[in-house]
Motif scaffolding. Structure first.
Motif, PDB file in Angstrom:
ATOM      1  N   LYS A   1       0.887  -1.003   0.006  1.00 35.00           N
ATOM      2  CA  LYS A   1      -0.017  -0.020  -0.054  1.00 35.00           C
ATOM      3  C   LYS A   1       0.816   1.277   0.114  1.00 35.00           C
ATOM      4  N   PHE A   2       2.087   1.233   0.625  1.00 30.98           N
ATOM      5  CA  PHE A   2       3.004   2.419   0.767  1.00 30.98           C
ATOM      6  C   PHE A   2       4.259   1.726   0.674  1.00 30.98           C
TER       7      PHE A   2
ATOM      8  N   TYR B   1      -1.493   2.484 -14.259  1.00 28.16           N
ATOM      9  CA  TYR B   1      -1.526   3.851 -14.308  1.00 28.16           C
ATOM     10  C   TYR B   1      -0.569   4.350 -13.128  1.00 28.16           C
TER      11      TYR B   1
ATOM     12  N   VAL C   1       1.173   7.922  -7.130  1.00 29.58           N
ATOM     13  CA  VAL C   1       0.416   6.701  -6.622  1.00 29.58           C
ATOM     14  C   VAL C   1       0.276   5.885  -7.803  1.00 29.58           C
TER      15      VAL C   1
ATOM     16  N   PHE D   1      -1.947   2.669  -9.675  1.00 31.49           N
ATOM     17  CA  PHE D   1      -3.230   1.899  -9.701  1.00 31.49           C
ATOM     18  C   PHE D   1      -2.860   1.012 -10.942  1.00 31.49           C
TER      19      PHE D   1
ATOM     20  N   TYR E   1     -12.144  -2.090 -13.480  1.00 34.23           N
ATOM     21  CA  TYR E   1     -11.971  -2.319 -11.858  1.00 34.23           C
ATOM     22  C   TYR E   1     -10.731  -1.759 -11.447  1.00 34.23           C
ATOM     23  N   PHE E   2     -10.599  -1.254 -10.369  1.00 33.05           N
ATOM     24  CA  PHE E   2      -9.121  -0.867  -9.914  1.00 33.05           C
ATOM     25  C   PHE E   2      -9.036  -1.226  -8.611  1.00 33.05           C
ATOM     26  N   GLY E   3      -7.655  -1.455  -8.492  1.00 28.91           N
ATOM     27  CA  GLY E   3      -7.058  -1.692  -7.131  1.00 28.91           C
ATOM     28  C   GLY E   3      -7.142  -0.487  -6.295  1.00 28.91           C
ATOM     29  N   PRO E   4      -6.587  -0.544  -5.084  1.00 26.88           N
ATOM     30  CA  PRO E   4      -6.537   0.305  -4.135  1.00 26.88           C
ATOM     31  C   PRO E   4      -5.269   1.230  -4.152  1.00 26.88           C
ATOM     32  N   GLY E   5      -4.514   1.032  -4.848  1.00 28.86           N
ATOM     33  CA  GLY E   5      -3.346   1.979  -5.328  1.00 28.86           C
ATOM     34  C   GLY E   5      -2.147   1.691  -4.212  1.00 28.86           C
ATOM     35  N   THR E   6      -1.049   1.877  -4.706  1.00 30.15           N
ATOM     36  CA  THR E   6       0.178   1.918  -4.046  1.00 30.15           C
ATOM     37  C   THR E   6       0.795   3.392  -4.138  1.00 30.15           C
ATOM     38  N   ARG E   7       1.019   4.065  -2.857  1.00 27.21           N
ATOM     39  CA  ARG E   7       1.758   5.391  -2.790  1.00 27.21           C
ATOM     40  C   ARG E   7       3.290   5.141  -2.594  1.00 27.21           C
TER      41      ARG E   7
ATOM     42  N   TYR F   1     -15.914   8.564 -13.291  1.00 25.69           N
ATOM     43  CA  TYR F   1     -15.592   7.841 -12.173  1.00 25.69           C
ATOM     44  C   TYR F   1     -15.223   8.911 -10.968  1.00 25.69           C
TER      45      TYR F   1
ATOM     46  N   SER G   1     -10.026   8.422  -0.382  1.00 29.19           N
ATOM     47  CA  SER G   1      -9.436   7.157   0.026  1.00 29.19           C
ATOM     48  C   SER G   1      -8.528   6.764  -1.246  1.00 29.19           C
ATOM     49  N   ARG G   2      -8.533   7.404  -2.270  1.00 36.08           N
ATOM     50  CA  ARG G   2      -7.914   7.298  -3.426  1.00 36.08           C
ATOM     51  C   ARG G   2      -8.734   6.023  -4.503  1.00 36.08           C
ATOM     52  N   GLN G   3      -9.591   5.054  -3.814  1.00 31.23           N
ATOM     53  CA  GLN G   3     -10.299   4.359  -4.709  1.00 31.23           C
ATOM     54  C   GLN G   3     -11.084   4.603  -5.665  1.00 31.23           C
ATOM     55  N   MET G   4     -11.015   4.304  -6.958  1.00 27.34           N
ATOM     56  CA  MET G   4     -11.488   4.766  -8.127  1.00 27.34           C
ATOM     57  C   MET G   4     -12.731   3.980  -8.172  1.00 27.34           C
TER      58      MET G   4
END
Lengths: 112, 116
Positions: free
Chosen positions: A9-10, A35, A88, A90, A102-108, B37, B42-45
């Motif tokens: 996540k980070f 992305y 960040v 994605f 559909y997207f994941g929660p992201g990595t900062r 979108y 929270s950054r969630q798309m």
């Protein structure tokens, strides 16, 4: 059904270090994407894949590499991290019969 | 090449009022998809709404609706009865109907502020 998961996540990297961002989807989607999103900006496509063994460059591929050995996994490799890669990240996926990406929660990621 | 433009970097609205976010796009295709979108802190798309270009009727999802003007290549998002939870970045996106490897072309985003 977990959807799209990303780890970590980070992360904080020093300049010149390398790391792999992991992405997994459990929806049997053919299409997967990486992305980056810089602060206050939109999404820029780094790499994408249309299926296992097939990858292609997006808008901003320099400094990154990807592989797609299975349908589920699409890791993103950063070699020789630079401060410009602070962002960040994605991961996303899309199936042929899916209504949406559909997207994941992201990595900062921070590179210092 | 297709492009997507969101001309409003930031918008603010009073809670319970209505706000419209603008999006224009450029394409030579006749069939395509358009999306809005939402990205909260929270950054969630999160997909808000989708429109198929061949459909005459504007898409609606509860308090969210679009004004799709195909000839003008305009795709605005209307949020009615704004709530504090609507505060977020909103991104407009375009996808060709076929091919293009299902890639989305993204706008730069509009930051929506809800005033209590």
């Amino acid at each position: 059904n977990a959807g799209v998961t990303q780890t970590p996540k980070f992360r904080i990297l020093k300049i010149g270090q390398s790391m792999t961002l992991q992405c997994t989807q459990d929806m049997n989607h053919n299409y997967m994407y990486w992305y980056r999103q810089d602060p206050g900006m939109g999404l820029k496509l780094i790499y994408y894949s249309v299926g296992a063994g097939i990858t292609d460059k997006g808008e901003v591929p320099n400094g990154y590499n990807v592989s797609r050995s299975t349908t589920e996994d699409f890791p993103l490799r950063l070699e020789l991290a630079a401060p410009s890669q602070t962002s960040v990240y994605f991961c996303a996926s899309w199936g042929r019969d899916s209504y949406e990406q559909y997207f994941g929660p992201g990595t900062r990621l921070t590179v210092t | 090449a297709q492009t997507v433009t969101q001309s409003q970097p930031e918008m603010s609205v009073q809670e319970a009022e209505t706000v419209t976010l603008s999006c224009t796009y450029d394409t030579s295709e006749s069939d395509y998809y358009l999306f809005w979108y939402k990205q909260p802190p929270s950054r969630q798309m999160i997909l808000v709404i989708r429109q198929e270009a061949y459909k005459q009727q504007n898409a609606t999802e509860n308090r969210f609706s679009v004004n799709f003007q195909k000839a003008a290549k305009s795709f605005s998002l209307k949020i009615s009865d704004s709530q504090l939870g609507d505060a977020a970045m909103y991104f407009c996106a375009y996808r060709r109907m076929e091919g293009s490897n299902y890639q989305l072309i993204w706008g730069a985003g509009t930051k929506l502020i809800i005033k209590p």
